[in-house]
Design an enzyme around this catalytic site. Structure first.
Site, PDB file in Angstrom:
ATOM      1  N   VAL A  16       1.082  -1.161  -0.020  1.00  0.00           N
ATOM      2  CA  VAL A  16      -0.197   0.487   0.116  1.00  0.00           C
ATOM      3  C   VAL A  16       0.729   1.087  -0.312  1.00  0.00           C
ATOM      4  CG1 VAL A  16      -1.850   1.581   1.358  1.00  0.00           C
ATOM      5  CG2 VAL A  16      -1.537  -1.063   1.440  1.00  0.00           C
ATOM      6  N   GLY A 190      -1.742 -15.461  -3.549  1.00  0.00           N
ATOM      7  CA  GLY A 190      -1.597 -14.205  -2.949  1.00  0.00           C
ATOM      8  C   GLY A 190      -3.065 -13.644  -2.786  1.00  0.00           C
ATOM      9  N   LYS A 208     -13.584  -3.545  11.114  1.00  0.00           N
ATOM     10  CA  LYS A 208     -14.149  -3.602  10.611  1.00  0.00           C
ATOM     11  C   LYS A 208     -15.173  -3.230  10.908  1.00  0.00           C
ATOM     12  CE  LYS A 208     -10.887  -5.495   6.892  1.00  0.00           C
ATOM     13  NZ  LYS A 208     -11.159  -5.326   6.113  1.00  0.00           N
TER      14      LYS A 208
END
Length: 430
Positions: A16, A190, A208
Site C-alpha cells: 500500500v 496471494g 472493520k
C-alpha cells in the site's frame, strides 16, 4: 491554487505504501487540481531500506526510527501504513497528533481498539484524523456514512468485510471444494496470507465492523462486544445445502442499534439469492446500510490491494489539503454514546444447523429431541450420504425464533456420542 504543498511523511512502504507513492506520481496534476495544492512526500520510513519497491525513494528523506517522522518540521501530515493495534503504529499516531500534524491511517485494528482516544486527541490538537482506507479498501463507505448519510438515523449495517474469506467461499461455491483445499490455493495465488488466522477467524472483519458501527450509530468503538466466528468450519456440504435451499454462504458482519443496545456479530450466514450481498463474489467487499430517510445504501468494490487502498489514503490527503477536517467519527468523541451491549440471545432469526453424525438408528430422533427441548421449531431437515467412518451430514433449517433457543438446544446435545465434531450454526439472511 495554493503555492504551498501539503507535505507528507509515509510510514510503511509495503504494497500500500508503494502504491501511495505511485498514485501521487501518476495523477500528480489531477490530484493538485482537486486538492487545490500539490501533495508531496517529504519523508519515509520502513524496516528495509534496500528493498526494491518499484518506485524511486532516493528523492525522499529516510528515517530509520518511524516515530521520528512525527517530529519533522518539513511534514504536515503523517500517513501510517505499518499495521498492528499497538506498538510503533500507536506510538506514531499519538506523537504525530500531539505534534499538531494530521494523521491518515489504513490501520483498522488500531482504530477499532484506540480510535476514541486518538479522535479525542485530534480534536484537542485541532488536526484531522482520517481512516477511510481502514474499512473496505477503496470503497468510500466511511465517507458515505459519515457525510453522505449524516442526516439519517441508521438502523442496521451489514457487510462482507473481508476479501480473503469471500474469495474462499466463492471458490468453494464454484468448484465444490473443501475449505482447506481452497485456502491452500488462495495462499499460493496471494489472496491469503501465510498465516491467515486474522482473516479466516473473522478478526479482521470484526475490527472493520466495530468502526462501521461507531460511524453509523454514533456509539463508542466496542471491538470486545463483537461476537466473532470465522469460516474454518464451513465444509463443501454446507455450500451445497445452501445452494439447494436458494442461498449462498457468506461471512457477514452485522451491526444494529436500538433501545436494547448495540448488537455486533461477524459469522458465516446463509444469504438468500437476490440479496445484494449474495451476488458479491471473489475478493470484493460490500456494505449495506439502512437509513430512515435515504433508504437502502449499497457500497461495493475492491476491499484490499495496492490500488484500492492507496486510492482511499490519497482521498483522505486530498480532504486535508482542501482544509476539510471534521471529526473522525462524524461527531465529537464526547457526543459518542456508550451503548449497552444488546443480548445476542434475544435476536430473532432463522438458522441453518449442520451436524456430522454416526449413521445409526435413533440419531435423528436424538437431534429433534434436542431441538424440541431447547425450544427450536424445525422448518426442514435432510440427511445426505450413505454413511461411512466419517459419518453423514444432517442439515436443518429453523423457523424464526430467539437465538438463545438454538444455543440451548446445542447445549443439550453437547457431548453426545452420536455427534462427530462441532455442529455448524449459520443465521439465515433473507
Amino acid at each position: 491554487m495554493s503555492s504551498e504543498p501539503l507535505r507528507v511523511a509515509l510510514a510503511g512502504l509495503g504494497t500500500v505504501g508503494a502504491g501511495v507513492v505511485k498514485l501521487l506520481d501518476a495523477n500528480r496534476d489531477l490530484i493538485a487540481r482537486r486538492a487545490g495544492r500539490t501533495i508531496e512526500v517529504a519523508a519515509v520510513s520502513a524496516r528495509d531500506r534496500a528493498r526494491d519497491r518499484g518506485v524511486d525513494l532516493a528523492r525522499f528523506a529516510w528515517t530509520d526510527d518511524v516515530a521520528d517522522l512525527a517530529g519533522r518540521d518539513d511534514v504536515d501530515v503523517v500517513v501510517e501504513l505499518i499495521g498492528g493495534s499497538d506498538g510503533p503504529a500507536l506510538t506514531l499516531a499519538r506523537r504525530a497528533i500531539a505534534a499538531g500534524k494530521g494523521f491518515v491511517t489504513a490501520n483498522k485494528a488500531m482504530i477499532a481498539h484506540h480510535g476514541a482516544e486518538l479522535a479525542e486527541a485530534a480534536e484537542a490538537a485541532g488536526v484531522a484524523l482520517k481512516f477511510e482506507a481502514a474499512v473496505a479498501g477503496g470503497v468510500p463507505v466511511i465517507k458515505g456514512l459519515r457525510e453522505g448519510a449524516a442526516a439519517n438515523a441508521i438502523a442496521q449495517v451489514d457487510g462482507i468485510l473481508n476479501g480473503t474469506c469471500n474469495y474462499i467461499l466463492s471458490e468453494m461455491e464454484a468448484k465444490g471444494s473443501d475449505f482447506a483445499d481452497v485456502l491452500a490455493e488462495a495462499q499460493r495465488l496471494g489472496f491469503a496470507e501465510a498465516d491467515p488466522s486474522f482473516d479466516i477467524d473473522g478478526v479482521d472483519a470484526a475490527h472493520k465492523l466495530a468502526i462501521l458501527a461507531t460511524v453509523a450509530f454514533g456509539t463508542r468503538p466496542d471491538f470486545d462486544g463483537v461476537e466473532v466466528r470465522g469460516i474454518r468450519d464451513v465444509v463443501a456440504g454446507d455450500i451445497a445445502e445452501a445452494a439447494a435451499l436458494g442461498y449462498r454462504v457468506r461471512l457477514i458482519g452485522v451491526a444494529a442499534a436500538d433501545a436494547h443496545g448495540l448488537y455486533q456479530r461477524v459469522t458465516p450466514c446463509l444469504v438468500r439469492e437476490g440479496h445484494p450481498l449474495a451476488r458479491v463474489t471473489g475478493a470484493t467487499n460490500a456494505v449495506v446500510a439502512e437509513g430512515d430517510f435515504v433508504g437502502r445504501l449499497l457500497f461495493e468494490g475492491r476491499g484490499a490491494g495496492e490500488g484500492p487502498t492507496a486510492s482511499a489514503v490519497v482521498a483522505d490527503l486530498i480532504d486535508i489539503a482542501r482544509g476539510i477536517g471534521g471529526t473522525a467519527f462524524g461527531m465529537p468523541v464526547a457526543s459518542l454514546s456508550a451503548a449497552a451491549r444488546a443480548d445476542p440471545g434475544a435476536r430473532r432469526e432463522r438458522a441453518y444447523l449442520r451436524f456430522i453424525v454416526q449413521d445409526r438408528a435413533g440419531v435423528l430422533a436424538e437431534l429433534t429431541a434436542g431441538m424440541r427441548d431447547g425450544g427450536v421449531s424445525i422448518e426442514s431437515m435432510i440427511q445426505r450420504g450413505a454413511g461411512d467412518s466419517e459419518g453423514v451430514l444432517v442439515a436443518m433449517t429453523t423457523h424464526e425464533g430467539p437465538a438463545r433457543a438454538v444455543a440451548a438446544a446445542l447445549e443439550r446435545l453437547e457431548g453426545s456420542a452420536s455427534l462427530i465434531g462441532r455442529p455448524m450454526v449459520m443465521p439465515i439472511v433473507d
